[in-house]
Write a protein that holds these residues in place. Structure first.
Motif: not given
Lengths: 260, 266
Positions: A181, A177-178, B27-28, B31, A174, B18, B24-25, B20-22
């Protein structure tokens, strides 16, 4: 020649299917126009308040926005199918590309241009001409030719950076999100590189050269010295290019099909 | 009630599956913040000014930290699960169960956004305070008392706007483009992109009429102590009216949508 034929065939299919969904097509054109308006408005408000970026007039910033849109549109038209890798890998349907007698990477990248892409191209050119009409410089043929060459390099850089992000879907299933980003980071390509300093500047010039994608052609067109960015361009292309080849080889070995 | 508690527990488990997805969000959030701070630092450096329309560089950094956090937690968006349920017939599964579909999907948004904002509070805000502590002094004190209930109401407003956007898929087929358009204009209308004081008068008036300012702009201004308690009360009243209006609109869209719904597939 084979790839050109493949691209033209895909474009022909894409053009006819985009006309089937007219409502979607109209809204896509509107969203493309809005994207530019929002970016223009943002800088218009800054300059309206007497705020500015040293060495950049409002219309030069506008020219940068137009160039960034032009590169993104050309990328989408030619090699923009790359984002689909994540979906294909998640569903385990990437085999469809692996069994075809063409490069799977180029095959998935070439999604074919649709009608919206041509409208977006027209919008980009309109922005560029609007900016050019208001920039007080003398245009030279070699600047224009250099601009075209650097736009092509920009499309290549855009493709290779997108590839590195998309290929991570082979390891992280999944990856949305990456990718989100990454699209956030892509926004910096339409900002003058003068804004960024220190580590951020180094990273986005030398490792992931997002800052060079649109800034370099604009600097060339506006008769600024671009030779100083040559080491950044070469290292950026080499680092990201080598990384992409390495990752692609690893990714193909890692891929698991669903037997579809 | 118990069924909705179980629904929420399952939601948390799905989100954390999930991880990692959580994460990583988050980081959004960081950024755009890096980009905005770099831009404003450069502008203040180039122009040599101390402040612009009452905002020093420090004020702007605080503004963008809070605005990005709130925009990610409260920013309305079209819920793709709802769009998919309506277009592919997945809604059938809910209609035959003893649950209220709108409550379930609203809980999806609430739990996701709450989890995100609380984790954001724990991760992003302390990092920001550590990096720019001189700018944050005095922010998280009395203003929080007014700001937190305001944010709670903003949560409800955000859920309603997201639901209305999602229910549009009863009436139109091309929801992806609608979603893209709202993603483009929402940062402007909510105040995430620029503080309202910088806008020209005409645009400022439009933003002040629309309800989207209550999601980011107003809470940030409250946290920063830029709105008096009397005006906060007035804003709460207006926001409550918007919430009531959107509740009626959601209810009407759901009922008129259900009359059009064909229950294909599923």
């Amino acid at each position: 020649m084979r790839y050109l034929r493949l691209f033209l065939r895909k474009t022909s299919i894409s053009l006819s299917s985009s006309m089937q969904f007219r409502g979607n097509f109209i809204l896509s054109v509107i969203s493309g126009i809005l994207e530019v308006i929002v970016a223009m408005l943002f800088f218009k408000i800054l300059y309206f308040n007497g705020l500015y970026i040293e060495g950049w007039s409002y219309y030069e910033v506008l020219f940068l926005i137009g160039t960034s849109k032009l590169i993104n549109t050309l990328y989408t038209m030619t090699l923009g199918g790359l984002q689909d890798i994540a979906r294909q890998v998640e569903r385990g349907t990437f085999d469809f590309y692996l069994v075809k007698p063409v490069s799977p990477l180029l095959n998935i990248s070439m999604r074919g241009a649709n009608l919206n892409d041509f409208f977006q191209l027209a919008i980009s050119l309109f922005i560029l001409f609007l900016a050019m009409a208001n920039i007080q410089i003398t245009y030279h043929l070699y600047s224009v030719l250099l601009y075209i060459l650097l736009v092509i390099i920009g499309v290549y850089l855009r493709w290779i950076i997108t590839f590195i992000i998309s290929v991570s879907s082979f390891w992280i299933i999944r990856v949305y999100a990456f990718q989100a980003l990454f699209y956030d980071f892509l926004q910096i390509q339409r900002l003058p590189l003068k804004i960024f300093k220190g580590t951020i500047r180094f990273f986005f010039l030398r490792i992931f050269p997002i800052l060079l994608i649109a800034n370099l052609p604009v600097r060339a067109f506006l008769n600024y010295n671009v030779i100083i960015y040559l080491p950044s361009l070469v290292s950026g292309v080499l680092v990201s290019g080598t990384m992409s080849i390495y990752l692609w080889r690893k990714a193909i070995r890692k891929y698991t099909s669903t037997g579809s | 009630m118990k069924k909705y508690v179980i629904w929420c527990k399952n939601l948390i488990l799905v989100i954390l599956q999930y991880r990692l997805n959580f994460f990583l969000s988050f980081l959004s959030v960081i950024v755009p913040l890096i980009i905005q701070i770099s831009l404003w630092k450069a502008i203040f450096g180039f122009t040599g000014i101390d402040s612009i329309k009452g905002y020093t560089l420090g004020n702007l950094i605080v503004y963008y930290v809070l605005a990005n956090w709130l925009a990610t937690a409260l920013g309305p968006s079209m819920r793709m699960e709802v769009v998919s349920d309506i277009s592919t017939g997945g809604l059938n599964h809910y209609l035959i169960k003893p649950v209220n579909y709108l409550i379930c999907r609203s809980l999806d948004i609430l739990v996701g956004n709450l989890l995100f904002s609380v984790t954001g509070l724990i991760i992003i805000i302390p990092i920001a305070i550590f990096l720019f502590k001189e700018y944050f002094i005095g922010i998280f004190s009395v203003n929080c008392l007014y700001g937190l209930p305001f944010v709670f109401l903003a949560f409800i407003l955000s859920i309603e706007i997201s639901t209305i956007l999602s229910l549009m898929s009863f009436f139109i087929d091309y929801t992806t483009s609608v979603n893209k358009i709202q993603f483009l204009i929402m940062p402007f209308l909510t105040g995430q992109l620029l503080p309202i004081e910088l806008f020209p008068e005409k645009i400022k008036t439009i933003i002040q009429i629309l309800p989207f300012q209550y999601l980011v702009l107003k809470p940030v201004q409250i946290f920063m102590g830029k709105i008096s308690p009397a005006n906060i009360t007035k804003d709460i009243l207006i926001m409550t009216l918007w919430i009531a209006l959107f509740a009626i609109l959601t209810y009407s869209m759901w009922h008129s949508g259900m009359r059009r719904y064909n229950a294909y597939g599923g």
